[in-house]
Design a protein around this motif. Structure first.
Motif, PDB file in Angstrom:
ATOM      1  N   GLY A 327       0.560  -1.270  -0.050  1.00  0.00           N
ATOM      2  CA  GLY A 327       0.167  -0.032   0.046  1.00  0.00           C
ATOM      3  C   GLY A 327       0.941   1.198  -0.092  1.00  0.00           C
ATOM      4  N   GLN A 328       2.081   1.367   0.757  1.00  0.00           N
ATOM      5  CA  GLN A 328       2.958   2.350   0.739  1.00  0.00           C
ATOM      6  C   GLN A 328       3.415   2.563  -0.837  1.00  0.00           C
ATOM      7  N   ASP A 329       3.894   1.644  -1.374  1.00  0.00           N
ATOM      8  CA  ASP A 329       4.410   1.766  -2.898  1.00  0.00           C
ATOM      9  C   ASP A 329       3.130   2.384  -3.543  1.00  0.00           C
ATOM     10  N   TRP A 330       2.203   1.853  -3.616  1.00  0.00           N
ATOM     11  CA  TRP A 330       1.166   2.381  -4.291  1.00  0.00           C
ATOM     12  C   TRP A 330       0.809   3.725  -4.029  1.00  0.00           C
ATOM     13  N   ALA A 331       0.983   4.115  -2.746  1.00  0.00           N
ATOM     14  CA  ALA A 331       0.616   5.599  -2.396  1.00  0.00           C
ATOM     15  C   ALA A 331       1.598   6.510  -3.233  1.00  0.00           C
ATOM     16  N   ARG A 332       2.817   6.014  -3.199  1.00  0.00           N
ATOM     17  CA  ARG A 332       3.940   6.903  -3.856  1.00  0.00           C
ATOM     18  C   ARG A 332       3.485   6.915  -5.357  1.00  0.00           C
ATOM     19  N   VAL A 333       3.349   5.665  -6.076  1.00  0.00           N
ATOM     20  CA  VAL A 333       2.950   5.746  -7.382  1.00  0.00           C
ATOM     21  C   VAL A 333       1.877   6.841  -7.685  1.00  0.00           C
ATOM     22  N   ALA A 334       0.427   6.740  -6.592  1.00  0.00           N
ATOM     23  CA  ALA A 334      -0.541   7.526  -7.017  1.00  0.00           C
ATOM     24  C   ALA A 334      -0.078   8.913  -6.830  1.00  0.00           C
ATOM     25  N   GLU A 335       0.839   9.185  -5.874  1.00  0.00           N
ATOM     26  CA  GLU A 335       1.128  10.654  -5.629  1.00  0.00           C
ATOM     27  C   GLU A 335       2.088  11.251  -6.998  1.00  0.00           C
ATOM     28  N   GLU A 336       2.853  10.395  -7.379  1.00  0.00           N
ATOM     29  CA  GLU A 336       3.839  10.891  -8.054  1.00  0.00           C
ATOM     30  C   GLU A 336       3.765  10.555  -9.460  1.00  0.00           C
ATOM     31  N   GLY A 337       2.888   9.402  -9.866  1.00  0.00           N
ATOM     32  CA  GLY A 337       2.544   8.831 -11.148  1.00  0.00           C
ATOM     33  C   GLY A 337       4.190   8.184 -11.663  1.00  0.00           C
ATOM     34  N   ARG A 338       4.241   6.976 -11.626  1.00  0.00           N
ATOM     35  CA  ARG A 338       5.492   6.689 -12.308  1.00  0.00           C
ATOM     36  C   ARG A 338       4.845   5.155 -12.917  1.00  0.00           C
ATOM     37  N   PRO A 339       4.505   5.232 -14.111  1.00  0.00           N
ATOM     38  CA  PRO A 339       3.964   4.011 -14.863  1.00  0.00           C
ATOM     39  C   PRO A 339       5.006   3.086 -15.400  1.00  0.00           C
ATOM     40  N   SER A 340       6.209   4.035 -15.606  1.00  0.00           N
ATOM     41  CA  SER A 340       7.159   3.011 -15.956  1.00  0.00           C
ATOM     42  C   SER A 340       7.958   2.420 -14.857  1.00  0.00           C
ATOM     43  N   LEU A 341       8.088   2.709 -13.906  1.00  0.00           N
ATOM     44  CA  LEU A 341       8.452   2.011 -12.693  1.00  0.00           C
ATOM     45  C   LEU A 341       7.510   0.803 -12.550  1.00  0.00           C
ATOM     46  N   VAL A 342       6.168   1.183 -12.482  1.00  0.00           N
ATOM     47  CA  VAL A 342       5.150  -0.263 -12.410  1.00  0.00           C
ATOM     48  C   VAL A 342       5.441  -1.422 -13.284  1.00  0.00           C
TER      49      VAL A 342
END
Length: 602
Positions: A327-342
């Protein structure tokens, strides 16, 4: 153990469950262990019929939102082959509070004797009550969970997922629990069954009839503020933990059997276990697959390495892993937008033979925001999952090529020794083909044997074998006498034992993963090439350009190949230059952006 279970579940229910004796079921003896997750499956964590077609969803692995049989039937018709529904053993507080006015009798209790809130659900309330941590040894709570099971099974699902399946046992090592009256009573029975009278007398316990473990510790001046810090060194601490783990494993098994009885057919079982510690692994023999959160450490702004060890451990347990990030990983992705990392997370999982769940909707959590959601943009991810489905013939049925075995020692890990993550990552980053073999114990019913280890040219251990049982220790001692045992990653020794199966020329950040269909020399062999260079500033993979990959003939047991085709997302297949040089095959690669699947055609 059966004596303790009889006290927790009505006798009639036990007869219905049909439980065998013993505390664990071996992987070989689990009739549900057949692989139901295909390596090309596109797995959803949360249900959304509008996303089935764009992503090519084939499995609903976690929280199927079906409220009717017709919904699941429609999902099947839309291509969802396997539809699981979920019961949350900690997250359904609203239902428990509504179920009984005595709901606090179902709450776990810490060493102070108080109920406590589930730490990641602090923002949840119902009727003025917080989301309590519930005790899965409470008869009242078990009645509630059975009522939830009855509701879910009327939908005719294909499988059952249990979220937070560890229940009260999951609070032992960090939340000073569970000391509710039900657990204390059952622990008395555990001591009577499992601990010698001599040991009890040495501890000053003459009579178990009215023994109260919490009061026993209080009488020894163990203060609640000190309990968690001192826990592992306290008298009977190991036994208390063992009781909780064993009771939990038994209850998961019983719950699954009850689900199958209601449903009237065998069901797959998966749980949210991140495979990160011995307790999280103890459930493995009961499972069909893992459907779980695995930390990817998004805060590092680098390609993930922790999941490498987790996926390899899944191979050692012979259980597929359908994973998501934390959930912490996804919170960072949601905040910063990192589709390449995902996307790099997804590519890693499938290259290693597992399944990263589609990110169309993912749970996020921070202490500041509590629960919130990441709704992954379809245009960023659907094409990658469609590519995965399109490559089914190069994914399904393929196993890791592995001349090297890394030994996971469960007994050592219970002593906080023998961690294999660093070893697994070091081998993977060198593109050295390997797998993990599991040396189990009374918690984890897997055992290494000589016939198994004879298949490997090199065997790597992460610690000495002092905690391992004598039979398994002897197996490793024999490997050591044969000169095949390594206690560290020694490149020179490895080269002598296995040669250089895969070499990547130049200073390229590329990981190669070799896979094959065992016993099928007519099918292509496969080499996954993963780009491991991520630019966190621009959220982009840095293309890896103009490099060669040399494959020793020994890699695929002497097989040679006449043609190499590389399949990449958003690209047409291309034929790679293939050259024979002595006992090697050399491939020239012009460019890797995210991931290439090289089809080696005999």
């Amino acid at each position: 153990m059966m004596n303790r279970l009889h006290a927790l579940i009505p006798l009639a229910a036990l007869a219905l469950f049909g439980l065998p004796g013993g505390t664990v079921v071996s992987a070989e003896g689990n009739e549900h262990a057949t692989r139901q997750i295909r390596r090309s499956d596109v797995v959803f964590m949360y249900d959304d019929p509008t996303m089935y077609e764009p992503y090519g969803c084939t499995v609903l692995g976690w929280a199927g939102s079906s409220k009717s049989k017709q919904h699941i039937e429609q999902a099947h018709a839309a291509g969802v082959r396997h539809f699981a529904v979920s019961v949350g053993w900690l997250t359904e507080s609203q239902g428990m509070i509504d179920f009984s006015a005595d709901f606090l009798d179902a709450a776990a209790r810490n060493y102070s004797g108080e109920p406590f809130v589930t730490p990641w659900l602090t923002d949840h309330q119902h009727k003025g009550q917080p989301s309590w941590w519930w005790c899965t040894n409470s008869p009242l709570y078990r009645r509630f969970l059975e009522s939830r099971l009855e509701q879910r099974m009327t939908l005719n699902p294909d499988g059952l997922h249990i979220d937070d399946y560890r229940g009260s046992s999951g609070a032992v090592t960090w939340l000073s629990a569970c000391f509710c009256r039900h657990c204390l009573a059952e622990f008395r029975q555990y001591l009577a069954d499992e601990v010698s009278k001599e040991k009890l007398v040495e501890l000053g316990i003459e009579n178990l009839n009215d023994f109260d473990y919490r009061q026993f510790l209080i009488d020894k001046n163990v203060d609640p503020k000190d309990y968690n810090h001192r826990r592992s060194q306290l008298p009977l601490a190991d036994e208390f933990y063992d009781f909780h783990v064993g009771a939990n494993t038994q209850y998961v098994r019983a719950y699954r059997r009850r689900a199958e009885q209601i449903r009237g057919k065998p069901l797959s079982l998966c749980v949210n276990s991140g495979l990160s510690n011995p307790q999280a692994l103890s459930i493995a023999p009961e499972l069909t697959y893992f459907c779980c959160e695995v930390p990817h450490r998004a805060e590092t702004l680098a390609v993930a390495t922790h999941p490498i060890a987790i996926y390899k451990l899944g191979d050692g347990l012979d259980r597929p892993i359908t994973s998501t990030a934390s959930g912490q990983d996804w919170a960072r992705v949601a905040e910063e937008g990192r589709p390449s990392l995902v996307r790099s997370w997804a590519a890693l999982s499938y290259a290693l033979g597992h399944n990263f769940m589609a990110p169309h909707r993912q749970w996020c959590y921070t202490s500041e925001k509590g629960t919130h959601w990441y709704n992954g943009p379809q245009e960023q991810y659907a094409w990658l999952y469609r590519f995965i489905g399109d490559q089914a013939r190069l994914l399904n049925g393929y196993e890791a090529v592995a001349p090297v075995a890394v030994v996971y020692d469960n007994a050592a890990n219970r002593k906080n020794q023998g961690k294999i993550e660093a070893t697994c990552v070091a081998l993977a980053e060198r593109s050295i083909p390997f797998t993990v073999v599991v040396a189990g114990d009374n918690w984890l019913d897997y055992r290494i044997n000589a016939a198994q280890l004879d298949k490997f040219a090199a065997v790597v251990t992460a610690c000495d074998t002092r905690w391992m049982d004598p039979t398994q220790k002897q197996v490793l001692d024999e490997v050591d006498q044969q000169g095949r045992l390594l206690k560290t990653i020694d490149d020179a020794r490895l080269a002598k034992l296995i040669g250089k199966p895969i070499e990547i020329t130049g200073d390229k950040q590329v990981m190669a993963v070799a896979r094959t269909k065992v016993g099928d020399d007519q099918s292509p062999a496969v080499l996954h090439l993963l780009n491991r260079q991520y630019d966190g500033k621009s959220d982009a993979m840095v293309p890896q350009l103009d490099f060669a990959v040399r494959l020793s003939d020994s890699l695929f047991a002497g097989r040679t190949f006449r043609k190499a085709m590389m399949h990449s997302p958003k690209a047409e297949p291309i034929e790679l230059s293939l050259t024979r040089k002595g006992n090697t095959t050399e491939l020239h690669v012009d460019r890797i952006d995210l991931w290439g699947i090289v089809e080696l055609i005999p």
